[in-house]
Write a protein that holds these residues in place. Sequence first.
Motif, PDB file in Angstrom:
ATOM      1  N   MET A 169       2.830  -8.355   2.946  1.00 33.43           N
ATOM      2  CA  MET A 169       3.218  -7.058   3.516  1.00 33.43           C
ATOM      3  C   MET A 169       1.943  -6.270   3.828  1.00 33.43           C
ATOM      4  O   MET A 169       1.088  -6.130   2.955  1.00 33.43           O
ATOM      5  N   VAL A 170       1.856  -5.747   5.028  1.00 36.41           N
ATOM      6  CA  VAL A 170       0.685  -4.963   5.427  1.00 36.41           C
ATOM      7  C   VAL A 170       1.154  -3.569   5.831  1.00 36.41           C
ATOM      8  O   VAL A 170       2.154  -3.432   6.540  1.00 36.41           O
ATOM      9  N   ALA A 171       0.444  -2.534   5.380  1.00 32.41           N
ATOM     10  CA  ALA A 171       0.837  -1.152   5.697  1.00 32.41           C
ATOM     11  C   ALA A 171       0.871  -0.926   7.204  1.00 32.41           C
ATOM     12  O   ALA A 171       0.052  -1.487   7.938  1.00 32.41           O
ATOM     13  N   CYS A 172       1.839  -0.114   7.680  1.00 31.35           N
ATOM     14  CA  CYS A 172       2.025   0.109   9.118  1.00 31.35           C
ATOM     15  C   CYS A 172       0.909   0.955   9.735  1.00 31.35           C
ATOM     16  O   CYS A 172       0.664   0.894  10.921  1.00 31.35           O
ATOM     17  N   LYS A 173       0.237   1.772   8.925  1.00 30.04           N
ATOM     18  CA  LYS A 173      -0.867   2.654   9.367  1.00 30.04           C
ATOM     19  C   LYS A 173      -0.425   3.672  10.416  1.00 30.04           C
ATOM     20  O   LYS A 173      -1.223   4.121  11.236  1.00 30.04           O
ATOM     21  N   ASP A 174       0.869   4.014  10.438  1.00 30.42           N
ATOM     22  CA  ASP A 174       1.356   4.999  11.414  1.00 30.42           C
ATOM     23  C   ASP A 174       0.860   6.385  11.010  1.00 30.42           C
ATOM     24  O   ASP A 174       0.891   6.748   9.838  1.00 30.42           O
ATOM     25  N   ARG A 175       0.407   7.169  11.987  1.00 32.30           N
ATOM     26  CA  ARG A 175      -0.161   8.488  11.658  1.00 32.30           C
ATOM     27  C   ARG A 175       0.926   9.554  11.457  1.00 32.30           C
ATOM     28  O   ARG A 175       0.683  10.596  10.874  1.00 32.30           O
ATOM     29  N   ARG A 176       2.160   9.302  11.961  1.00 31.10           N
ATOM     30  CA  ARG A 176       3.189  10.341  11.940  1.00 31.10           C
ATOM     31  C   ARG A 176       3.867  10.436  10.574  1.00 31.10           C
ATOM     32  O   ARG A 176       4.389   9.443  10.072  1.00 31.10           O
ATOM     33  N   GLY A 230       0.813  -1.223   0.000  1.00 35.67           N
ATOM     34  CA  GLY A 230       0.000   0.000   0.000  1.00 35.67           C
ATOM     35  C   GLY A 230       0.840   1.263   0.000  1.00 35.67           C
ATOM     36  O   GLY A 230       0.388   2.302   0.483  1.00 35.67           O
ATOM     37  N   GLY A 231       2.091   1.180  -0.477  1.00 39.50           N
ATOM     38  CA  GLY A 231       2.949   2.363  -0.545  1.00 39.50           C
ATOM     39  C   GLY A 231       3.660   2.674   0.762  1.00 39.50           C
ATOM     40  O   GLY A 231       4.385   3.663   0.868  1.00 39.50           O
ATOM     41  N   CYS A 232       3.466   1.815   1.770  1.00 39.12           N
ATOM     42  CA  CYS A 232       4.013   2.053   3.120  1.00 39.12           C
ATOM     43  C   CYS A 232       5.553   2.010   3.137  1.00 39.12           C
ATOM     44  O   CYS A 232       6.176   1.247   2.404  1.00 39.12           O
ATOM     45  N   SER A 233       6.158   2.843   4.005  1.00 40.27           N
ATOM     46  CA  SER A 233       7.622   2.860   4.131  1.00 40.27           C
ATOM     47  C   SER A 233       8.142   1.751   5.045  1.00 40.27           C
ATOM     48  O   SER A 233       9.272   1.294   4.895  1.00 40.27           O
ATOM     49  N   HIS A 234       7.366   1.368   6.054  1.00 44.59           N
ATOM     50  CA  HIS A 234       7.823   0.381   7.036  1.00 44.59           C
ATOM     51  C   HIS A 234       6.725  -0.657   7.273  1.00 44.59           C
ATOM     52  O   HIS A 234       6.159  -0.732   8.367  1.00 44.59           O
ATOM     53  N   PRO A 235       6.409  -1.453   6.247  1.00 46.10           N
ATOM     54  CA  PRO A 235       5.277  -2.377   6.400  1.00 46.10           C
ATOM     55  C   PRO A 235       5.543  -3.491   7.406  1.00 46.10           C
ATOM     56  O   PRO A 235       6.700  -3.769   7.749  1.00 46.10           O
ATOM     57  N   ILE A 236       4.459  -4.095   7.832  1.00 50.59           N
ATOM     58  CA  ILE A 236       4.554  -5.243   8.741  1.00 50.59           C
ATOM     59  C   ILE A 236       4.609  -6.495   7.867  1.00 50.59           C
ATOM     60  O   ILE A 236       3.802  -6.643   6.945  1.00 50.59           O
ATOM     61  N   ARG A 237       5.604  -7.353   8.131  1.00 47.46           N
ATOM     62  CA  ARG A 237       5.751  -8.576   7.328  1.00 47.46           C
ATOM     63  C   ARG A 237       5.049  -9.740   8.025  1.00 47.46           C
ATOM     64  O   ARG A 237       5.314 -10.020   9.193  1.00 47.46           O
ATOM     65  N   LEU A 238       4.149 -10.355   7.291  1.00 51.47           N
ATOM     66  CA  LEU A 238       3.447 -11.517   7.828  1.00 51.47           C
ATOM     67  C   LEU A 238       3.792 -12.723   6.958  1.00 51.47           C
ATOM     68  O   LEU A 238       4.109 -12.575   5.775  1.00 51.47           O
ATOM     69  N   ARG A 239       3.730 -13.909   7.555  1.00 47.91           N
ATOM     70  CA  ARG A 239       3.911 -15.119   6.750  1.00 47.91           C
ATOM     71  C   ARG A 239       2.739 -16.029   7.046  1.00 47.91           C
ATOM     72  O   ARG A 239       2.268 -16.102   8.174  1.00 47.91           O
ATOM     73  N   GLY A 240       2.241 -16.653   6.014  1.00 46.55           N
ATOM     74  CA  GLY A 240       1.096 -17.513   6.278  1.00 46.55           C
ATOM     75  C   GLY A 240       0.658 -18.294   5.073  1.00 46.55           C
ATOM     76  O   GLY A 240       1.325 -18.335   4.036  1.00 46.55           O
ATOM     77  N   GLU A 241      -0.470 -18.887   5.244  1.00 42.45           N
ATOM     78  CA  GLU A 241      -1.014 -19.796   4.243  1.00 42.45           C
ATOM     79  C   GLU A 241      -2.214 -19.118   3.589  1.00 42.45           C
ATOM     80  O   GLU A 241      -3.126 -18.665   4.285  1.00 42.45           O
TER      81      GLU A 241
END
Length: 420
Positions: free
Chosen positions: A44-51, A18-29
């Motif tokens: 990869m999931v966007a960090c959703k940080d407001r700053r 989603g264009g995020c600079s510091h995404p959260i990495r998940l692993r799964g099925e």
Amino acid sequence: MSPRKSPSEVVKEINQAGGCSHPIRLRGEFINTNTGEVNQRPLMVACKDRRAVVCPSCSYLYKADAWILVSAGLIGGKGVPASVCEHPRLFLTLTAPSFGAVHARQADGSCRPRPQPPCPHGRSLQCQLRHDEKDLKVGSPLCDACFDYEGAILWNAEASRLWNRTLEQIRRRLAVCLAPGLEDNPQGFRLSYLKVAEFQRRGLVHFHVVLRLDGAGEAFSAPPSELTTEVLSLVIADVVREFSIITSHGEIAWGRQFDLSDASTLDRDDLRIAGYLAKYATKSTDGTKDFARSFQARSNITSLNGSSHLRQLALTAWDLALESEFENLNLRAHAHAFGHRGQLITKSRHYSTRFLDLRAARAAYMARQSTGDPMSGTFVFEGRGYDDPHTVEVAEFLHWLSLEAKKSAPRPEPTTGGDR
Ligand SMILES: [Zn+2]
Ligand SMILES: [Zn+2]
Ligand SMILES: [Zn+2]
């Protein structure tokens, strides 16, 4: 070490996050719910940080959502009827009291040009400089030995409670205006608000608040005719001037400087307020990465460069946490926010829509746009950020490019009311 990715793979990876600079990495099925096919891959999931200093892209979305949240409560939209434009609406700015003279940047650019007697430590409390906007001196004390660091931290720590009690008092006084003797049981009206906390250069938190009066019955119904904008203004001004709360470490009140203006006069003004508040909501404590996250050790604070005043505020919060009487203030976890414990943006239930609903609507929209088969799966947290640190630069560059493209695109005329 993983092989270097091609430019198109890097862009694809950023788009997936989603264009995020510091995404959260998940692993799964992943399970393709149409075909039943199962495969394993990272997500990869966007960090959703407001700053904005932490993640420009997620912060941009947050700012847009904050704008919608504020403006919907002022002029309608997202389920709020445009009839709220007829209700009393005010914009209130509340500040902290003085904890010692600080370098300032007045409207005319001056600092403290008037002659003052020196402080008890023999230092001058006069400053004839004209500080640049970026000058780290702005907000720092003229004498740091005179500045009440402990008082400032404890005020920040209790500011949200002071706001909640102030609001309660405003509601009680309004109830008296409607029916004398009924202050303990306010009814007949609903006072909704949205509040954004912002840090002043001196490190004290101040609040920007939009308030709206509604009727008590159905959501967004008209308020009682006795409670006009004038009545609301008088009651708020009186309470802000007089009200204080007793804490375990003394009495605290608002600063003498506060601003109260009618937000119901012009729609354009309403929108400007929404713009300001949305921008404040994406700031970190001091506008840099230094105070964007909580500290893990005292040395994290002492090793910071930049303003020695802000460092001292964070150290005071860190050290006060050791004293048993301040245990309940959880100061160590909030040393990066100089003791302030509240959320940066808060609102009452009936003000307008919620961040959660806006995000859910966006996710549903994205799902409708997707052409692939629907997927479901189970995921575990793997880490944060991209494998290659250069990807952050590319993500931020792509975000900058998209902003530039938006700037040159023709702007739609702002509309009032209705669902946007
Ligand atoms: Zn992000
Ligand atoms: Zn100065
Ligand atoms: Zn002094």
